[in-house]
Design a protein around this motif. Sequence first.
Motif, short mmCIF file in Angstrom:
data_model
loop_
_atom_site.label_atom_id
_atom_site.label_comp_id
_atom_site.label_asym_id
_atom_site.label_seq_id
_atom_site.Cartn_x
_atom_site.Cartn_y
_atom_site.Cartn_z
N MET A 1 51.24 2.20 48.14
CA MET A 1 52.11 1.99 49.00
C MET A 1 52.65 3.04 48.74
SD MET A 1 53.35 -2.24 49.86
CE MET A 1 51.85 -3.63 50.46
N TRP A 5 58.32 -1.23 46.74
CA TRP A 5 58.02 -2.36 47.39
C TRP A 5 58.98 -3.40 47.62
CZ3 TRP A 5 61.13 -6.94 46.42
CH2 TRP A 5 61.47 -7.42 44.76
N ASP A 8 59.64 -2.28 51.86
CA ASP A 8 58.19 -2.07 52.86
C ASP A 8 59.00 -2.89 53.72
OD1 ASP A 8 56.05 -2.67 53.45
OD2 ASP A 8 55.58 -3.70 51.95
N ALA A 47 46.19 -3.07 54.17
CA ALA A 47 47.66 -2.95 53.66
C ALA A 47 46.67 -4.33 53.13
CB ALA A 47 49.16 -3.42 54.44
N ASP A 50 46.13 -4.45 49.30
CA ASP A 50 47.97 -4.41 48.27
C ASP A 50 48.70 -5.82 47.81
OD1 ASP A 50 47.61 -1.81 48.44
OD2 ASP A 50 48.77 -1.64 49.85
N TRP A 51 48.05 -6.65 49.09
CA TRP A 51 49.11 -7.66 49.29
C TRP A 51 48.64 -8.98 48.20
CZ3 TRP A 51 53.82 -8.67 50.12
CH2 TRP A 51 53.97 -8.06 51.26
N ARG A 53 46.41 -7.90 45.75
CA ARG A 53 47.33 -7.67 44.78
C ARG A 53 48.37 -8.26 43.73
NH1 ARG A 53 50.46 -4.06 41.69
NH2 ARG A 53 49.53 -2.74 40.32
N ARG A 54 48.92 -8.72 44.86
CA ARG A 54 50.48 -8.63 44.57
C ARG A 54 50.23 -9.98 43.50
NH1 ARG A 54 53.92 -5.87 49.24
NH2 ARG A 54 55.00 -4.57 48.36
N PRO A 85 42.82 -1.45 44.06
CA PRO A 85 42.85 -0.09 45.21
C PRO A 85 43.18 0.74 43.79
CG PRO A 85 44.65 -1.81 45.71
CD PRO A 85 44.84 -2.17 44.62
#
Length: 556
Positions: A1, A5, A8, A47, A50-51, A53-54, A85
Amino acid sequence: MNLPWFDDPCLPPALADLLLAGSLGRDHLLRAAALAAAAAQAAPAAARADWQRRQALLLVAALEEDPLFGPTAARLLSLAGQRLPGDPDLWDPSFGALAASLAARFAVPDSTAYYERLLAGGGGARLDRYLENEIRNGRHALFWLHVALRRLLLARDFDRASALAGQVLTGDLAPLGAKVAGDIALLDARPTDALACYDSAQAAASWPTGLFRQGLAALALGETALARDHLRGILGTMPEHVSAALALFDLVSGQAHAVARLPGSLSIALYTFNKAADLNATLTSLFASDLTAPVDRHHVFVLDNAATDATPAVIAAWTQRVGPERLTGIRLPVNIGAPAARNWLAADARLAAADFVAYLDDDVDLPGDWLARLAAAAAAYPEAGVWGCHVADAQNPAIAQGIDGMLVPPPDGNAGPSLSDLHAQGFDYGGFAHLRPCLTVMGCCHLFRRERLLAAGGFDIRYSPSQYDDVDHDLRLVLAGTPPVYQGHLTVGHRRPAPALVPVRPEQLAGGNANWHKLCAKHGDRFSTMADRQRQTALADLRRKWLDLQEAGIVG
């Protein structure tokens, strides 16, 4: 991103509130991970990674908080095939193997009824023998070790905790044994040993984000460069780790050690009822602290709420010892309760001459620099409505009683407000040592500008005899645009035992529940406004600190 964060636009407010509350507490982090997983499901394909990964890194943080809890490891294993990613695998194979071993070997017994009966009977040596026997002989050894370690750490029996952990955490669980040994050493105020254990744990099975407690151990040891490197490394992998970001900023900016002077005079106000020994101990720590360097003029007022014990004699003895020019006793004919006692003190004309008012409970242990630390918070955030501190259990300082309280989404979709309870989900390893705005601070040691104290209105006597009157006052400060500020670099010991050590009496529990319902009914729809303001204030504070760290070249 591309955006940080916290900027966002797709960040769900509920997840933002959980992240902003802090990166500690197993259940708190598991809730945040679940919201991240839900956001991944709803996100566009571009996306989604990325989520995910969080979600994964929040699960790793939850496992660091409670490293023997197998279900967290099982959730992590469900993500084992996921890739970050642009990065290698989500975790080193050695960490994946450790998580797999933990998940496979953590089994919940079919019944814990006998344990519950022993616990209801007061526990004691019989319960200890039962736990040790189950750990030695049962296939549920990890489960019972998890139970026993909490019991032993509450009692500060670090030697037995280490011995039991050493019996179980061997072989493929040896890297976890080193991590747990580091945790025990850190709670036992042995940061050098803790760092050595964490180094061993990381060498054997590298945690994807690094270990936050490794940075905390370095801070406790005074190894600032090492602490900075650890915290910086965590944020490089997991910028959502708000607790690491706050610790890093305070370390780099000097706030972690800042002291200051109050720009004006001070009234120190206490109220008490039938706690003569506690009051004497509190006044001992108060007058042993530095009350001259942080302020030009001070005066102490002690309101005796019609005590029937030796309280009048204690106040008289201290007045004679320090002089009436420094201490004034006020005796009431009846006990009017805590909220009314606070109001009585605030309305006393003798307090009116002071620029600041500090309220203290009659059962606190103050460090020598308590006032200079609060003055530093006032200098950093002069717009605050009140400045509070970190409150620890006096018997077991690894138990935090008061931190920076925040509104968080209610669990399980329940209606009504919910206050963060990160500090109640485990032990305090130093992760609450930061300075920032919040929703509420614990009322046993807090500082006001007198005009802001009065402008918010008095403490509501509907919360008599006590509980939530200070929270209610803080909420009104938030609505007035002058939110509380938490000074986590000041720790005050509280001699009233935490519920984890001494169960709350039924009448206290009933009174607390009743006052919570009063608080919810009183503020009603205003909680959504408070949540929005809290989020905006916390985000603005974090954004400013992150930009300062970026400009210094410390974070990307």
